[in-house]
Design an enzyme around this catalytic site. Structure first.
Site, PDB file in Angstrom:
ATOM      1  N   ASP A 191       0.871  -1.239  -0.211  1.00 33.83           N
ATOM      2  CA  ASP A 191       0.337  -0.165  -0.168  1.00 33.83           C
ATOM      3  C   ASP A 191       0.553   1.319  -0.290  1.00 33.83           C
ATOM      4  O   ASP A 191       0.991   1.462   1.095  1.00 33.83           O
ATOM      5  CB  ASP A 191      -1.122   0.114   1.034  1.00 33.83           C
ATOM      6  N   ASP A 216       0.500   8.249  -7.192  1.00 34.31           N
ATOM      7  CA  ASP A 216      -0.102   7.072  -6.656  1.00 34.31           C
ATOM      8  C   ASP A 216      -0.546   6.229  -8.025  1.00 34.31           C
ATOM      9  O   ASP A 216      -0.550   6.342  -8.329  1.00 34.31           O
ATOM     10  CB  ASP A 216      -1.259   7.991  -5.546  1.00 34.31           C
TER      11      ASP A 216
END
Length: 438
Positions: free
Chosen positions: A109, A315
């Site tokens: 993550d 991201d």
């Protein structure tokens, strides 16, 4: 950054501990959750099924990042530190923790900081298929006190005095973890078969966990810019404070992406570089303009909600791009000017601009789109990176409305681009690449 990945390591240096790692670089194979190599692979799912599922996960991830970016100074006891929903991950990672090494399949993550696993006895943990990590069987396991610097890097630590460093994370979907922050050795395998060990890595040992965590995952590996993330703890011990990745196209289920740590990962050749900052552990850039081939350009406001130093987060864990309402509206107009295809409607109403595409000749009518970042860093993106299939014969611009939330440059736009993060000069570099060959 939350693409799901299973990590299999390929070393470019001999095995060593972190005290010997000054001359080392290494790479990690990234396997997307929809790859046949992933335990989450669904053989019956079509490319369209996978695309639509990725869009839904992207929406969840974008809301988490926005909530995190806009939470300024409002942390209260037991508040959420990592705003991840466990089921929204895109990649998995195999970690080998402790001495002797114990294998843990962890969610990778990019929007989270802590590395954690469920630990014995963990009587209140969610049920997982793999055994829990037993710290009592590891000779390198050490708990950290409250006053340690690593403990202070946590946003909230419900402990006092000389007691152990405890943590409590609460996620957007109601999932929770509680545990003790410790240090452990992390070991990765080299292509030569010899191990590479990193010592004294901050590691969370859960005593409780609950919620919608997958039974097939036994932990989480935070890859953000936080001091306690996997990236921040490993990179300083290498020959250069640098890491990069190259993401293969979503349509190529057989190929693997790759993340590279150290000097071997430096983006070379014809590249562009833009300044980068870190806010609340998120990597932030400044997007100045978007240019549509054959049409016009769209200026981008210099500021954005939740950000102080730039106007967009990069991201690798969010599928789509998210842009402010006015910017997206102008971009839709410019794209519509040059695409002579019938308009279509996204059946899920998540993407605002879609076209009817009946074959490859129609796909060739979709334009290249250039994102121009600060420092004259223009990144030209192919239609494969800017459009995605959302239904049968329906292809949509892979950009959604960020509204009052934080804009995001997602991983679709980063496909077949070598993206490098230079932590010494606080900059990100981009270069077109065939990521299946990197």
């Amino acid at each position: 950054m939350t693409i799901m990945i299973l990590l299999a390591l390929s070393m470019v240096a001999a095995a060593m501990t972190t005290t010997e790692a000054a001359a080392a670089s290494f790479s990690i194979e990234l396997i997307h959750r929809d790859s046949p190599k992933s335990p989450f692979y669904n053989q019956s799912a079509t490319l369209l099924d996978r695309s639509r599922a990725a869009i839904y996960r992207s929406a969840h991830q974008a809301r988490r990042i926005a909530a995190r970016a806009q939470r300024k100074g409002g942390i209260t006891p037991f508040d959420a530190v990592s705003r991840v929903v466990p089921d929204s991950f895109e990649y998995l990672m195999e970690l080998r923790v402790g001495t002797p090494p114990f294998s843990i399949l962890a969610i990778a993550d990019t929007g989270s900081d802590l590395i954690w696993a469920n630990c014995v006895p963990c009587t209140k943990c969610y049920k997982q298929t793999a055994p829990y990590f037993d710290p009592g069987k590891s000779s390198s396991y050490r708990t950290l006190p409250c006053q340690s610097n690593l403990c202070k890097a946590l946003a909230h630590r419900p402990c006092t005095g000389g007691s152990s460093c405890e943590y409590h994370y609460e996620y957007d979907d109601g999932s929770k973890i509680d545990g003790v922050l410790s240090t452990e050795d992390l070991t990765f395998d080299s292509s030569a078969g010899s191990p590479l060990a990193f010592s004294n890595i901050a590691f969370g040992c859960n005593s409780q966990s609950s919620g919608v965590f997958s039974r097939r995952a036994g932990g989480l590996a935070g890859l953000s810019g936080s001091p306690i993330s996997l990236v921040s703890q490993i990179v300083p011990s290498l020959d250069k404070r640098y890491f990069s990745y190259c993401l293969v196209p979503m349509s190529d289920a057989q190929a693997s992406s790759k993340v590279i740590f150290g000097s071997t990962g430096v983006v070379a050749g014809s590249k562009v570089t833009t300044p980068m900052t870190v806010e609340d552990s998120l990597f932030v850039l400044r997007l100045e303009e978007i240019i549509v081939d054959g049409a016009g350009s769209v200026p981008v406001p210099p500021s954005a909600p939740g950000l102080k130093t730039g106007n967009i987060i990069i991201d690798s864990g969010t599928t789509l791009n998210y842009l402010p309402t006015a910017v997206l509206s102008s971009l839709e107009q410019e794209v519509s000017r040059v695409v002579s295809l019938p308009k279509a409607t996204d059946p899920d109403r998540l993407l605002p601009l879609c076209f009817t595409v009946t074959g490859e000749p129609d796909r060739q009518k979709l334009p290249f789109i250039t994102f121009k970042f600060a420092g004259e860093a223009s990144v030209r993106l192919s239609p494969t990176s800017m459009f995605m299939q959302e239904a049968h014969q329906v292809v949509c611009l892979a950009v959604a409305d960020s509204g009052s939330d934080t804009p995001i440059l997602g991983y679709l736009a980063q496909q077949n681009i070598h993206v490098g993060y230079d932590l010494d000069i606080s900059a990100v570099s981009f270069a077109s690449a065939d990521c299946t060959k990197l």
